[in-house]
Scaffold this active site. Structure first.
Site, PDB file in Angstrom:
ATOM      1  N   ARG A 292      27.199  82.333  41.245  1.00 62.71           N
ATOM      2  CA  ARG A 292      28.352  83.118  41.645  1.00 62.71           C
ATOM      3  C   ARG A 292      29.502  82.178  41.997  1.00 62.71           C
ATOM      4  O   ARG A 292      29.301  81.132  42.609  1.00 62.71           O
ATOM      5  CB  ARG A 292      28.029  84.009  42.855  1.00 62.71           C
TER       6      ARG A 292
ATOM      7  N   GLU B 258      37.724  86.578  38.050  1.00 62.32           N
ATOM      8  CA  GLU B 258      37.338  86.793  36.654  1.00 62.32           C
ATOM      9  C   GLU B 258      38.066  88.010  36.106  1.00 62.32           C
ATOM     10  O   GLU B 258      38.041  89.063  36.736  1.00 62.32           O
ATOM     11  CB  GLU B 258      35.818  86.972  36.546  1.00 62.32           C
TER      12      GLU B 258
ATOM     13  N   HIS C 153      31.288  83.896  31.998  1.00 62.87           N
ATOM     14  CA  HIS C 153      30.274  84.721  32.684  1.00 62.87           C
ATOM     15  C   HIS C 153      29.368  85.430  31.673  1.00 62.87           C
ATOM     16  O   HIS C 153      29.177  86.652  31.723  1.00 62.87           O
ATOM     17  CB  HIS C 153      30.932  85.742  33.607  1.00 62.87           C
TER      18      HIS C 153
END
Length: 346
Positions: free
Chosen positions: A258, A287, A306
């Site tokens: 994370r 993001e 991601h």
């Protein structure tokens, strides 16, 4: 009696995959399966009402759920408003590692059991971590960029520009769950010495594989550090300037966990100064990564958007796990991964 189920998939965990696995898991049970396609990943997920990391709208979900007893989904938002509007709903299965897109307190009040799918992407994320780790250790990000631009640089063979091998290297893993343990096994097979900082892992799980140490010792001894921790009050921002300074000069940092675990501005400073030789990141504090972010122009960084948990196998595993939960529920058996078991007890 026929049970109405909503398969609220998206463009990764496809509705048809959910439907196929539901029918395979409960072949003797009459099911009326409706399908809804949510916009993710073509549109980013985000907050919907009071829940995080959700896709689609409350209105669309309410309409699709009318009369449904069960919903299987990856990202549909289970909110107070949805729960109030869908009194027939009894089970909400989320095909993710955690039920972040569900208001658990509200679901419990409304008597709706919520389940999830832990470990669905452990293998994919571990493999992606290793890919980033190897790429960052050998500086493949800059090499790739130069060559794509038509520049063949022989000076990457200079001693100071060369990367490092895994064999004989000390690698520190912060976190030793389903992902970290898989990464450790591969690294040991490659000849690395693995250190682990995870206060929750039993000693027997590390036997013959890794050495448990404090975070301070792990940072001091490891040439490569990879993060596999959840974000909690204890871990948020756990790698900052002081921790980076404690790592040996020329180290490599990898994060597929994370973005909130790291001070990325401090990482950019460490890369610019040469204290860090490389880094590999799949997760970020914001993001999508904003245009102009320092990470996009800092040398020595390998970046992916991601996608560590994204493989075709993960989509099938996710659908299979939630379908199995539905089968258990319809058969009156205990759920394997219920986030609010007090509903079932009641």
């Amino acid at each position: 009696m026929t049970t109405t189920v909503l398969a609220a998939g998206d463009h990764f965990v496809l509705p048809r995959l959910l439907t196929e696995e539901l029918r395979a898991a409960a072949p003797e049970t009459p099911l009326d399966v409706r399908e809804l396609t949510l916009p993710w990943p073509h549109a980013p997920f985000g907050p919907v009402a009071e829940v995080d990391e959700a896709s689609g709208t409350e209105d669309a979900l309410i309409e699709a759920l009318r009369g449904a007893r069960v919903c299987v989904t990856q990202l549909a938002p289970l909110t107070e408003r949805v729960l109030r509007a869908c009194p027939d709903l009894e089970l909400f299965c989320i095909s993710r590692g955690g039920p972040v897109n569900a208001n658990l307190a509200a679901a419990t009040r409304h008597g709706v059991a919520v389940s999830y799918a832990p470990g669905r992407n452990a293998t994919a994320t571990a493999e992606h971590t290793l890919a980033l780790l190897l790429a960052a250790a050998r500086g493949l990000g800059d090499v790739h960029t130069d060559l794509k631009r038509g520049t063949w640089r022989g000076d990457y063979y200079d001693y100071d520009a060369c990367g490092i091998e895994i064999e004989g290297c000390v690698v520190g893993l912060v976190g030793f769950g389903a992902i970290g343990s898989r990464v450790a096994r591969v690294l040991v097979a490659m000849g690395a010495r693995v250190l682990v900082h995870d206060p929750y892992v039993p000693a027997e799980a590390l036997a013959g594989l890794a050495e448990q140490v404090t975070l301070e010792e792990l940072l001091r001894r490891s040439r490569i550090v990879s993060l596999h921790a959840r974000v909690t009050d204890e871990t948020r921002g756990m790698i900052g300037r002081a921790q980076l300074a404690a790592m040996p000069r020329g180290s490599v940092l990898v994060n597929c966990a994370r973005g909130a675990l790291i001070d990325y501005d401090a990482v950019c400073d460490a890369l610019d100064s040469g204290h860090l030789a490389g880094a590999g990141f799949d997760v970020f504090p914001a993001e999508p990564v904003p245009a102009g972010a320092r990470l996009l122009s800092t040398p020595g960084v390998v970046l992916t958007p991601h996608i560590a948990g994204g493989s075709r196998q993960v989509a099938h595993k996710a659908a299979r796990i939630v379908a199995a939960e539905v089968s258990r529920f319809l058969d009156g058996k205990p759920l394997a991964h219920c986030a609010n078991p007090e509903v079932l007890a009641a």
